[in-house]
Structures are given as C-alpha cells and as structure tokens.
Scaffold this active site. Structure first.
Site, PDB file in Angstrom:
ATOM      1  N   LYS A 175      14.085   5.996  -1.221  1.00  0.00           N
ATOM      2  CA  LYS A 175      12.654   5.719  -1.055  1.00  0.00           C
ATOM      3  C   LYS A 175      11.879   7.008  -0.834  1.00  0.00           C
ATOM      4  O   LYS A 175      10.764   7.173  -1.366  1.00  0.00           O
ATOM      5  CB  LYS A 175      12.435   4.756   0.115  1.00  0.00           C
ATOM      6  CG  LYS A 175      10.981   4.374   0.376  1.00  0.00           C
ATOM      7  CD  LYS A 175      10.375   3.542  -0.752  1.00  0.00           C
ATOM      8  CE  LYS A 175       8.891   3.265  -0.553  1.00  0.00           C
ATOM      9  NZ  LYS A 175       8.573   2.230   0.412  1.00  0.00           N
ATOM     10  N   LYS A 243       2.704   9.305   5.732  1.00  0.00           N
ATOM     11  CA  LYS A 243       3.867   9.075   6.609  1.00  0.00           C
ATOM     12  C   LYS A 243       5.170   9.195   5.816  1.00  0.00           C
ATOM     13  O   LYS A 243       6.116   9.868   6.231  1.00  0.00           O
ATOM     14  CB  LYS A 243       3.752   7.679   7.228  1.00  0.00           C
ATOM     15  CG  LYS A 243       4.899   7.264   8.129  1.00  0.00           C
ATOM     16  CD  LYS A 243       5.152   5.747   8.091  1.00  0.00           C
ATOM     17  CE  LYS A 243       5.957   5.351   6.884  1.00  0.00           C
ATOM     18  NZ  LYS A 243       6.417   3.984   6.809  1.00  0.00           N
TER      19      LYS A 243
END
Lengths: 296, 296
Positions: A175, A243
């Site tokens: 990811k 983030k």
C-alpha cells in the site's frame, strides 16, 4: 474453516468501512459492528448488524475481526487499548486490519497477537469509496498463507484483485508503494496539463490524446479529469494521502533506501494541507503545482 | 481531396518510420521514400516503394510528404536544407512531421512553408515500435483543421487514437506533455518497486497488486515488468527520451511555467546517458533510482 460460516466482526464504519461491511452482510454473513461514533453504526444496524459496545465485546462473539480505521494509533487503540480486541479474542481468531498504517507497527502487533494464539493479516485496499461500494477493491494482503486462504472468501465479497504479497506487513508495504506511485503520477499529470495549457495546446484534448498511448494511467483518466473540472470533492482526502506518503517515507528510512520523488510530492501534499486544503481530494495536489497559473 | 488517392512521400525509415511507411503501402498507397542511409530504404523498395535521391526529388512527385526523423535539426535539414522538401514541393502540398521536435521550431517551419503555399501538420506519436507495426499508434496533431481532415485517412492507417490537439505546434506540445508524464511515471514505478523490495515485500507481487487499483498505468504494466526482468532492450532509447524531456523543459521556459518533477527526471535520464546507457530502453531510469540496490 468449518462448514458453518464464520462469525464476523467489523470495527470502523467510515467512508470505506461502511460499504465494505454492507457487502459482507449482502453476501449473507452475520455481522457484529463497532464504531467510535455510535451514529456511524446506524446504517449497519438498519441492515441487520448487531452493534457492540466495545471492540472487546465484539471480539468475544466473532471468529474474524476486521478493522478499518484511520491511522496507526487508531489500530493500536482498537486492538491493544482499553476494551480492545485482545481483551475479547480467543485462540484461533483472526484480526484483519484493512486500515493503511505503518508496516513496522503491523509487524509488532502481529507478533503480540501471535503470542496469544491470535492470527493477524494486514489487508489495506486501493480503489476508493466507489470501489468499496461496488465490491471491486484491490486488496494487498500480508500474513501467513493459510490464514490468507481462510479469509479469502470474505475478501472476495469486497474486492476483485486480491493479492497475497508476503508475510506480516507486506500488505502495508504494498500500500505504501501504491500511495507513492499514485501521488507522483498525480503530480506528473498536473505538470503535463500545466505545460499543455501554458504552451498553447488544449489540455482537455491533450489528456484525451495521452490516454491513448503509453502515458495512460487510471490517475490521468480519473484525477486528470478532476483537475480539468477543478472538482476536488473527496474521494480520498489529501490529509490522508499525506499520512500515507509519510508512512512510506518512514518505511524507506527503516529499509535504508532513498525515494526523492516521493519526498518531493510529500512536500506538495504538506503544502496543500498546511494551507487548509486537507479535506480536498488529493488530486488537488495540482493546485500546488499550478501555483498562480489557472487552467481555465 | 480528389477522388484519386494522393501521392505520398515518406522520409526517415528508422525504427518508427519503416513500419509506418509499410502500413501505408499495405493500405494501398503508392509511396516514394527517402532515407539518409540508403540501405534503410531497401525494405520499402522490396515492398514496392520508389526510392528517391533527395527530399526535393521526393517532394516533386508527392502531394503529402511525411517526415519521421530524430530531432529538430534533422527535420529542419530535411525540410529547409540543401535538396530539402521546400525545393520540390508545390502549392497545396502538405508536409506532415511525425518526429518529436521543438514546438517553437515547428511553428517557425509551418510559417515558412505557409508563405510558399505549403501546409504543415505536426503529428508526433506515442506507442513505440510495436504500436507502429500494429498500426495502433496514438497520434497528436497540430495544424489547421481542414488539413487535418485531409490527412486523417492516412493517419488511420497508422494509429487508433488520433487527436487534433490544436494549431501548429500543439501536437508537439502534447507529445512533450506525454514524455514528461511517461518519464515521471517510470521513475515513480521504480521507486515503488525499490521500496517493496527493500521493505520485505515481493516486488513481483506488489506490481501485480498495484495493477488492480488506482496505481494502474501502462508504464507500471509494461516498463515495470521490464524493470523486474532487468530487460532494457529498446524499445525507446533513453537518449531519445532525454532529448524529448529537454524539449519539454525548453517549452516550459518559453511558456513561463516550472516543472520541478520533469526537471528531476531529466537529471536521472542525463545521469543514465552520461554513464553510457543512452542506448538502453528509457525504463533503465530505474537503475539511477535503485543506485546500488538490486532487485534480484
């Protein structure tokens, strides 16, 4: 897995968690749910899910517990914190974390759970809210192969491209790779559209031309159009993308590699969030690249 | 265009020019050809093309002259130089430059040709050698709409995604946009695969997982695989990609916009060429990003 269906728990019922949990219900699974904000559980309760008072209570009555929350500390709180999953889970249960968090933290949690006989998978997704609703997410899974095999039928209710990438944390690493690639492709698409406009070509037709060749990407197709439309309704918020890119950069530091392109787009996202645009879709990175130039 | 087929000339019979010219012959057009290296004309002569001694001689017997050469000075030489196209072309003829060159130089040449009653289109392509062979190139066209309409049936023998992007030079601007987007996507894909490997995930499976989501790009699919295979047989040579990115950066300077991402990948391509890898496929940009890290 026994012939009877496993009892499923689902924690985190936001933009992504809600449609994923609803797809499990549609597939016929009995669901226990928990959300910090109790009103977030209402649509699931309406669909027949049992609402629990805490992650521990949810874990007590579930075999497989999914978590889909915002960030590393949220997962740690839900798993290890007061009234957390570990206080209700039994030996042989599985925790499947679909949040996008630190691979290092994932490995630590997996080791801690394993010591109590609880298995863990990290299973972050790509595809956005629409992909979650349509059940066509891309799911990147880290953890043991036999646990992946056990949970796979559930993943198949949520996604289409389901890949077991490696051991604990490998899903999160995938990811992280996804997020730095997506952010850089967005920034590059924004530069291409900027150059088109500034040098006297129609950016709408340039995008169209580029989509037919090697420059084709889902980002140019979907987010390139967003940029042309100046439509930054999320979608995926830039503060969350920042983030995620930071997780990737921290992971790179631990792994001892340099990612100068990712560092550069992290700075763009940082600038975007710092000026108060953190709630916009992350395609708004174009605004930091276009500067005072406008595309209309 | 009259009911009879136009007489076509084709100049530049290299990796891209040869298969494009052959597709015109296959479509039933009579072709006159010219190549600086006379042996490059042989496969076309074998297919029935008439080989000419100079661009001027070729232009004398053609209505529409295509050029597919390497760089701005090559096009200028072939069009304006000694025995160049302008010394043989007649009023109403069209010069179609499919090379990837400077939009500014294109506009100057188009103006010069127009003064003699000769039309020009810039029509650079994307899709590589295989796309040229298969007749599925993406063609980005700049110039007058009525001239585009006249040449369009010929483009349809070569490509699938044929877009009239704007006035003179706009095709070259689109190609410049294409090349900075492709180079940056390659560099970003290389960073993603590097992070995967370094952080303990299998880069082969990470690429597979990423292809199913928003990170999908033709570059990750085709050139990501090249990177994993360490296969840098061109394809499209890195020295040519560097040339193209430099054209884009020059175009940006003239247009007054900054492209920091393109500047960064230009430096990577520059480093690659400087160390003697200019003949490799431009996916070898991964080598400058991986540094001493290896992916096997």
């Amino acid at each position: 897995m026994s012939a009877s269906k496993p009892r499923i728990g689902f924690i985190g019922l936001g933009i992504m968690g809600r449609p994923i949990a609803l797809n499990l219900i549609k597939a016929g699974y009995a669901l226990a749910v928990y959300a910090r904000r109790s009103q977030a559980a209402q649509p699931l309760a309406d669909a027949g899910a049992k609402v629990c008072a805490s992650p521990a209570q949810l874990a007590e009555q579930s075999n497989i517990v999914f978590t889909m929350v915002s960030d590393t500390p949220d997962v740690e709180a839900v798993v290890l914190g007061e009234h957390g999953i570990t206080f209700g889970a039994k030996r042989g249960d599985v925790v499947v974390d679909m949040s996008t968090i630190s691979p290092e933290a994932t490995r630590r949690m997996a080791a801690g759970l394993e010591a109590r006989g609880i298995d863990m998978l990290d299973a972050p997704v790509s595809g956005g809210e629409q992909g979650a609703i349509d059940g066509v997410l891309s799911i990147m899974v880290g953890g043991k192969a036999e646990v992946f095999a056990r949970v796979r039928p559930l993943f198949e209710c949520m996604g289409k491209n389901i890949v077991h990438v490696g051991d604990h944390g490998a899903g999160q690493v995938a990811k992280a790779c996804n997020q730095i690639l997506v952010a850089q492709t967005m920034a590059a698409a924004a530069e291409a559209l900027l150059l088109a406009q500034a040098a006297g070509a129609d950016p709408i037709r340039v995008r169209e031309a580029l989509l037919g060749g090697f420059a084709y990407s889902r980002i140019l197709e979907v987010h390139g159009q967003r940029m042309l439309d100046n439509n930054y309704e999320p979608g995926f918020k830039s503060k969350l993308h920042l983030k995620d890119v930071r997780i990737a950069l921290e992971t790179a530091i631990v792994a001892g590699v340099e990612l100068p392109g990712a560092v550069r787009v992290a700075a763009c996202l940082d600038e975007l969030v710092a000026r108060g645009d953190g709630e916009l879709d992350s395609a708004a990175i174009a605004r930091t690249i276009w500067g005072r130039a406008s595309l209309d």
